[in-house]
Design an enzyme around this catalytic site. Structure first.
Site, PDB file in Angstrom:
ATOM      1  N   TYR A   1       0.890  -0.891   0.062  1.00 30.39           N
ATOM      2  CA  TYR A   1      -0.058  -0.377   0.119  1.00 30.39           C
ATOM      3  C   TYR A   1       0.877   1.447   0.578  1.00 30.39           C
ATOM      4  O   TYR A   1       0.491   2.175  -0.302  1.00 30.39           O
ATOM      5  CB  TYR A   1      -0.786  -0.444   1.185  1.00 30.39           C
ATOM      6  CG  TYR A   1      -2.015  -0.754   1.043  1.00 30.39           C
ATOM      7  CD1 TYR A   1      -2.573  -2.318   0.754  1.00 30.39           C
ATOM      8  CD2 TYR A   1      -3.371   0.296   0.900  1.00 30.39           C
ATOM      9  CE1 TYR A   1      -3.043  -2.425   0.868  1.00 30.39           C
ATOM     10  CE2 TYR A   1      -4.948  -0.740   0.915  1.00 30.39           C
ATOM     11  CZ  TYR A   1      -4.591  -1.714   0.439  1.00 30.39           C
ATOM     12  OH  TYR A   1      -6.048  -3.293   0.544  1.00 30.39           O
TER      13      TYR A   1
ATOM     14  N   LYS B   1       3.050 -14.982   3.070  1.00 35.42           N
ATOM     15  CA  LYS B   1       3.165 -15.766   2.004  1.00 35.42           C
ATOM     16  C   LYS B   1       4.572 -15.885   2.065  1.00 35.42           C
ATOM     17  O   LYS B   1       5.359 -15.765   0.938  1.00 35.42           O
ATOM     18  CB  LYS B   1       2.576 -14.940   0.493  1.00 35.42           C
ATOM     19  CG  LYS B   1       2.735 -15.807  -0.475  1.00 35.42           C
ATOM     20  CD  LYS B   1       2.066 -17.120  -0.616  1.00 35.42           C
ATOM     21  CE  LYS B   1       1.724 -18.041  -2.068  1.00 35.42           C
ATOM     22  NZ  LYS B   1       0.975 -18.683  -1.806  1.00 35.42           N
TER      23      LYS B   1
ATOM     24  N   ASP C   1      -3.053 -18.550   1.160  1.00 37.22           N
ATOM     25  CA  ASP C   1      -3.841 -19.448   0.473  1.00 37.22           C
ATOM     26  C   ASP C   1      -4.370 -20.188   1.503  1.00 37.22           C
ATOM     27  O   ASP C   1      -5.594 -20.125   1.592  1.00 37.22           O
ATOM     28  CB  ASP C   1      -3.269 -19.687  -0.904  1.00 37.22           C
ATOM     29  CG  ASP C   1      -1.810 -20.906  -0.584  1.00 37.22           C
ATOM     30  OD1 ASP C   1      -1.525 -20.092   0.660  1.00 37.22           O
ATOM     31  OD2 ASP C   1      -1.030 -21.077  -1.148  1.00 37.22           O
TER      32      ASP C   1
ATOM     33  N   ASP D   1      -6.380  -7.238   4.182  1.00 34.11           N
ATOM     34  CA  ASP D   1      -7.864  -6.673   3.367  1.00 34.11           C
ATOM     35  C   ASP D   1      -8.398  -7.033   3.231  1.00 34.11           C
ATOM     36  O   ASP D   1     -10.008  -7.304   2.463  1.00 34.11           O
ATOM     37  CB  ASP D   1      -7.029  -5.508   1.982  1.00 34.11           C
ATOM     38  CG  ASP D   1      -8.017  -4.497   1.082  1.00 34.11           C
ATOM     39  OD1 ASP D   1      -9.339  -4.196   2.344  1.00 34.11           O
ATOM     40  OD2 ASP D   1      -8.328  -5.173  -0.009  1.00 34.11           O
TER      41      ASP D   1
ATOM     42  N   ASP E   1     -12.308  -9.324   4.378  1.00 30.82           N
ATOM     43  CA  ASP E   1     -13.365  -9.233   3.671  1.00 30.82           C
ATOM     44  C   ASP E   1     -14.410 -10.688   3.264  1.00 30.82           C
ATOM     45  O   ASP E   1     -15.341 -10.372   3.850  1.00 30.82           O
ATOM     46  CB  ASP E   1     -13.211  -8.768   1.855  1.00 30.82           C
ATOM     47  CG  ASP E   1     -13.646  -7.054   1.805  1.00 30.82           C
ATOM     48  OD1 ASP E   1     -13.467  -6.421   3.177  1.00 30.82           O
ATOM     49  OD2 ASP E   1     -14.082  -6.369   0.570  1.00 30.82           O
TER      50      ASP E   1
HETATM   51  C1  IPM Z   1     -10.504  -1.039   3.613  1.00 28.30           C
HETATM   52  C2  IPM Z   1     -10.445  -0.732   2.658  1.00 28.30           C
HETATM   53  C3  IPM Z   1      -9.183  -0.106   1.555  1.00 28.30           C
HETATM   54  C4  IPM Z   1      -8.280  -0.446   1.991  1.00 28.30           C
HETATM   55  C5  IPM Z   1      -9.479   1.154   0.629  1.00 28.30           C
HETATM   56  C6  IPM Z   1     -10.809   1.993   0.890  1.00 28.30           C
HETATM   57  C7  IPM Z   1      -8.709   1.929  -0.263  1.00 28.30           C
HETATM   58  O1  IPM Z   1     -10.737  -1.332   1.498  1.00 28.30           O
HETATM   59  O2  IPM Z   1     -10.294  -0.291   4.620  1.00 28.30           O
HETATM   60  O3  IPM Z   1     -10.440  -2.333   3.903  1.00 28.30           O
HETATM   61  O4  IPM Z   1      -7.877  -1.051   0.751  1.00 28.30           O
HETATM   62  O5  IPM Z   1      -7.184  -0.372   3.163  1.00 28.30           O
HETATM   63 MG    MG Z   2     -10.652  -2.997   2.544  1.00 27.55          MG
END
Ligand code: IPM
Ligand code: MG
Length: 375
Positions: free
Chosen positions: A151, A200, A232, A256, A260
């Site tokens: 990042y 990884k 993975d 990240d 999710d």
């Molecule tokens: C999160 C989001 C952010 C990230 C984006 C919006 C930059 O996906 O907070 O997980 O990738 O960190």
């Molecule tokens: Mg995210």
């Protein structure tokens, strides 16, 4: 008999609000109502100050993170953020997008720890895409490193005979791994004592550094059971047997993606709160995005935002009873079958964001504060 108010020290706190874009302002309104209710109930004083951030700040000032917004954040006791971004700003160059404001804020505040608790609510089990036997007893605290990795390395595009050549550099230093791992070890110590470190290391040198550092620190934490997983495999384990995990520590990019996935296990990404912290004020935000297609329709789920506010009360202000008062009311509203559209199931009642907030306030008011303070 003493009341809660007699027993609780009045606290004055400065809270900066960054509602942002899309559904951000709607869910923020719901969270602020809950916090005002909490302040009244427990006798605290919360000072709210709202600032532009993200796409709306680009529209108003030309940049996603105006200097005035950053200055206010630095001077706050805590920061609440809704969500940023949307198709309106898709054509904006990467470094000027709403998302770059978020990365800029994380960097400027030194927010290197990102805590994302994934708790499957008992009354929402039916929403999980997991089979019932896999969905029970899932309580995972993700600790995602937030200030380094791919990042924040150099991003670079140059000419290439085939067209272009793009590079994103991933960097970690020992100190960067240590400081976030220190937090994850402490978190595991306060929970079930299990820490899964995800990397990884079979491919990446940053991951090898990560694994060496966590392994070395494990020797100083004999009460924490540490295991290392490749990312993975971790993705697969999260789907097949998520109850095995307690605290998961991972890098910015892997965190990240995996968070999710973790949120999806809970049934809706709209349910999950987060905390980002560093040396200064912490920032609290739901982990979902700005959901532009839902904006302005009163259909957004405010729970991720409200639980982020509860997390703020507990982690930044030490207000454990107040946080529990809110969280337990959220559970009871779910159990009563009141749901925003993203969490509707047969036999439940669909309500909008505003009405969900109202039902929650009613539930909170019903619950005696004495229950939560033992007064
Ligand atoms: C999160 C989001 C952010 C990230 C984006 C919006 C930059 O996906 O907070 O997980 O990738 O960190
Ligand atoms: Mg995210």
């Amino acid at each position: 008999m003493a009341t809660a108010r007699d027993k609780t020290m009045t606290n004055k706190k400065k809270i900066v609000l960054l509602p942002g874009d899309g559904i951000g302002p709607e869910i923020m309104r719901a969270a602020v109502r809950v916090l005002k209710g909490c302040a009244a109930e427990f006798g605290h004083e919360f000072d709210f100050a709202e600032f532009p951030f993200g796409g709306c700040a680009i529209d108003a000032t030309g940049v996603p993170l105006p200097a005035e917004t950053l200055a206010a954040c630095k001077a706050a006791d805590a920061i609440l953020l809704g969500a940023v971004g949307g198709p309106k700003w898709d054509a904006v160059p990467l470094t000027k997008r709403p998302e770059s404001g978020l990365l800029g804020l994380r960097k400027a505040l030194g927010l290197y720890i990102n805590l994302r608790p994934i708790d499957l609510h008992a009354s929402l089990m039916g929403l999980s895409p997991l089979r019932a036997d896999r969905a029970s007893d899932v309580h995972i605290d993700f600790v995602r490193e937030l200030a380094g990795d791919i990042y924040f390395g150099k991003h670079h595009v140059e000419a290439d005979p085939s067209g272009e050549r793009a590079t994103d550099e991933a960097v970690y230093t020992t100190a960067e791994v240590e400081r976030v791992a220190k937090y994850a070890f402490a978190r595991a110590e306060s929970r079930k004592g299990k820490l899964a470190s995800v990397d990884k290391a079979n491919v990446l040198t940053t991951s090898q550094l990560w694994r060496r550092t966590v392994t070395r620190m494990a020797a100083d934490h004999p009460n924490v059971k540490v295991e290392h997983l490749y990312v993975d495999n971790a993705a697969m384990q999260l789907v097949l047997a998520p109850a095995q995990f307690d605290v998961i520590l991972t890098s910015n990019m892997f965190g990240d993606i995996l968070t999710d996935l973790g949120a999806a296990l809970a049934g809706s990404i709209g349910l999950i709160p987060s905390m980002s912290c560093g040396p200064g004020p912490s920032l609290y935000e739901p982990i979902h995005g700005s959901a532009p297609t839902l904006a302005g329709k009163d259909v957004a789920n405010p729970v991720g935002m409200i639980l982020s506010a509860a997390l703020m009360l507990r982690e930044s202000f030490g207000m454990k009873h107040e946080a529990e008062w809110i969280e337990s009311a959220v559970d009871r509203v779910f159990a009563s079958g009141v749901r925003t559209p993203d969490t509707v199931e047969p036999g439940t009642t669909k309500v909008g964001c505003i009405e969900f907030g109202e039902r929650l306030m009613a539930e909170m008011t019903k619950a005696s504060k004495r229950e939560h303070t033992g007064a």
